[in-house]
Design an enzyme around this catalytic site. Sequence first.
Site, PDB file in Angstrom:
ATOM      1  CE  LYS A  19      -3.855  -2.365   2.125  1.00 34.32           C
ATOM      2  NZ  LYS A  19      -4.857  -2.494   3.192  1.00 34.32           N
ATOM      3  CD  GLN A  63      -3.645  -4.196   6.274  1.00 33.96           C
ATOM      4  OE1 GLN A  63      -3.900  -3.108   5.746  1.00 33.96           O
ATOM      5  NE2 GLN A  63      -3.773  -5.316   5.626  1.00 33.96           N
ATOM      6  CG  ASP A  86      -9.868  -0.119   4.944  1.00 31.22           C
ATOM      7  OD1 ASP A  86      -9.418  -0.564   3.878  1.00 31.22           O
ATOM      8  OD2 ASP A  86      -9.231  -0.094   6.017  1.00 31.22           O
TER       9      ASP A  86
HETATM   10  N1  L34 Z   1      -8.124  -2.377   7.070  1.00 25.47           N
HETATM   11  N2  L34 Z   1      -7.388  -4.484   6.520  1.00 25.47           N
HETATM   12  C1  L34 Z   1      -7.854  -3.293   6.135  1.00 25.47           C
HETATM   13  N3  L34 Z   1      -8.090  -2.990   4.828  1.00 25.47           N
HETATM   14  C2  L34 Z   1      -7.841  -3.911   3.871  1.00 25.47           C
HETATM   15  O1  L34 Z   1      -8.125  -3.636   2.588  1.00 25.47           O
HETATM   16  C3  L34 Z   1      -7.312  -5.148   4.235  1.00 25.47           C
HETATM   17  N4  L34 Z   1      -6.980  -6.114   3.316  1.00 25.47           N
HETATM   18  C4  L34 Z   1      -7.163  -7.530   3.655  1.00 25.47           C
HETATM   19  C5  L34 Z   1      -6.499  -7.753   5.010  1.00 25.47           C
HETATM   20  N5  L34 Z   1      -6.714  -6.672   5.956  1.00 25.47           N
HETATM   21  C6  L34 Z   1      -7.116  -5.424   5.590  1.00 25.47           C
HETATM   22  C7  L34 Z   1      -5.927  -6.001   2.470  1.00 25.47           C
HETATM   23  O2  L34 Z   1      -5.359  -4.950   2.245  1.00 25.47           O
HETATM   24  C8  L34 Z   1      -6.439  -8.226   2.517  1.00 25.47           C
HETATM   25  N6  L34 Z   1      -5.630  -7.195   1.896  1.00 25.47           N
HETATM   26  C9  L34 Z   1      -4.645  -7.432   0.913  1.00 25.47           C
HETATM   27  C10 L34 Z   1      -3.978  -6.402   0.277  1.00 25.47           C
HETATM   28  C11 L34 Z   1      -3.010  -6.640  -0.661  1.00 25.47           C
HETATM   29  C12 L34 Z   1      -2.677  -7.922  -1.004  1.00 25.47           C
HETATM   30  C13 L34 Z   1      -3.325  -8.962  -0.382  1.00 25.47           C
HETATM   31  C14 L34 Z   1      -4.294  -8.725   0.571  1.00 25.47           C
HETATM   32  C15 L34 Z   1      -1.586  -8.153  -1.996  1.00 25.47           C
HETATM   33  O3  L34 Z   1      -0.829  -7.270  -2.302  1.00 25.47           O
HETATM   34  N7  L34 Z   1      -1.464  -9.379  -2.516  1.00 25.47           N
HETATM   35  C16 L34 Z   1      -0.433  -9.762  -3.474  1.00 25.47           C
HETATM   36  C17 L34 Z   1       0.497 -10.806  -2.875  1.00 25.47           C
HETATM   37  C18 L34 Z   1       1.143 -10.390  -1.637  1.00 25.47           C
HETATM   38  C19 L34 Z   1       2.008 -11.503  -1.047  1.00 25.47           C
HETATM   39  O4  L34 Z   1       2.998 -11.867  -1.698  1.00 25.47           O
HETATM   40  O5  L34 Z   1       1.681 -11.980   0.030  1.00 25.47           O
HETATM   41  C20 L34 Z   1      -1.127 -10.401  -4.664  1.00 25.47           C
HETATM   42  O6  L34 Z   1      -0.515 -10.407  -5.737  1.00 25.47           O
HETATM   43  O7  L34 Z   1      -2.227 -10.912  -4.509  1.00 25.47           O
END
Ligand code: L34
Length: 251
Positions: A19, A63, A86
């Site tokens: 982020k 988060q 959010d």
């Molecule tokens: N307050 N909490 C708040 N807001 C959110 O919007 C979230 N979420 C979820 C968990 N808690 C939160 C996220 O940001 C899930 N989440 C989230 C954000 C980004 C990614 C995954 C979950 C992400 O960047 N995923 C990458 C892989 C990352 C890795 O290697 O672990 C992807 O390519 O899917």
Amino acid sequence: MAVVIVGDDPASRIYVNNKKKACEYVGIRSEEYALPKETTQEELLALIEKLNADEGLDGILCQLPLPKHIDEKAVINAIRPDKDVDAFHPVNVGKIMIGDYDFLPCTPAGVMELIYESGIDIQGKECVVVGRSNIVGKPMAMLLLHDHGTVTICHSRTKDLAETVRRADIVVAAVGVPELIRGDMIKEGAVVIDVGMNRLPDKRLVGDVAYEEAAEKAAAITPVPGGVGPMTIAMLMKNTVKAALLHHRDK
Ligand code: L34
């Protein structure tokens, strides 16, 4: 934007870093507040009060998940709705239900964007959402409904998950069970969207869908990683810009 992270959950650390990188990329100033896992609820609420009052901040994101001794609901309720990028605050959740909102929750909004950009028409389609969380499943179902989908929500007490998912033209999996949705549950030509983000003991990152199997049947499918996750972050950027416009447009 202020990003608050409490404790040292490694997955949360990765998401928050992603982020912050996105903020830098699009030109949003971000401030990180990394608090130790022993932080009390009072301390966290005091920080949020301070961020609420800070005229220099348009967005506040705390988060999740939070450490067990902190009441997530109390924290979500404390964030000013007009800084709630959010869209977790009850005021924003209620607005979404009516269809008159400023912000959409980032993950469901990202899923909708993927559907739109792929030229998929939701109207009249059988949409099956697997999972009923407040942050993904429930709002996801509502957004599909707003676009005139016929929506079914499945969860842990659903009698016949496989049979229900088999009816779906559009499947959104958001339960947090590694590879729960198998290839034989996917209708030929269905659209499959995987919100799952499960880290296996062998460190592999897998979704809620058995990708290889499902891909043989699906007309379109999202991978994990590289699917919904990056869209969640893109939608957070969109919400933050929107919050800034709402705060500053008339000034
Ligand atoms: N307050 N909490 C708040 N807001 C959110 O919007 C979230 N979420 C979820 C968990 N808690 C939160 C996220 O940001 C899930 N989440 C989230 C954000 C980004 C990614 C995954 C979950 C992400 O960047 N995923 C990458 C892989 C990352 C890795 O290697 O672990 C992807 O390519 O899917």
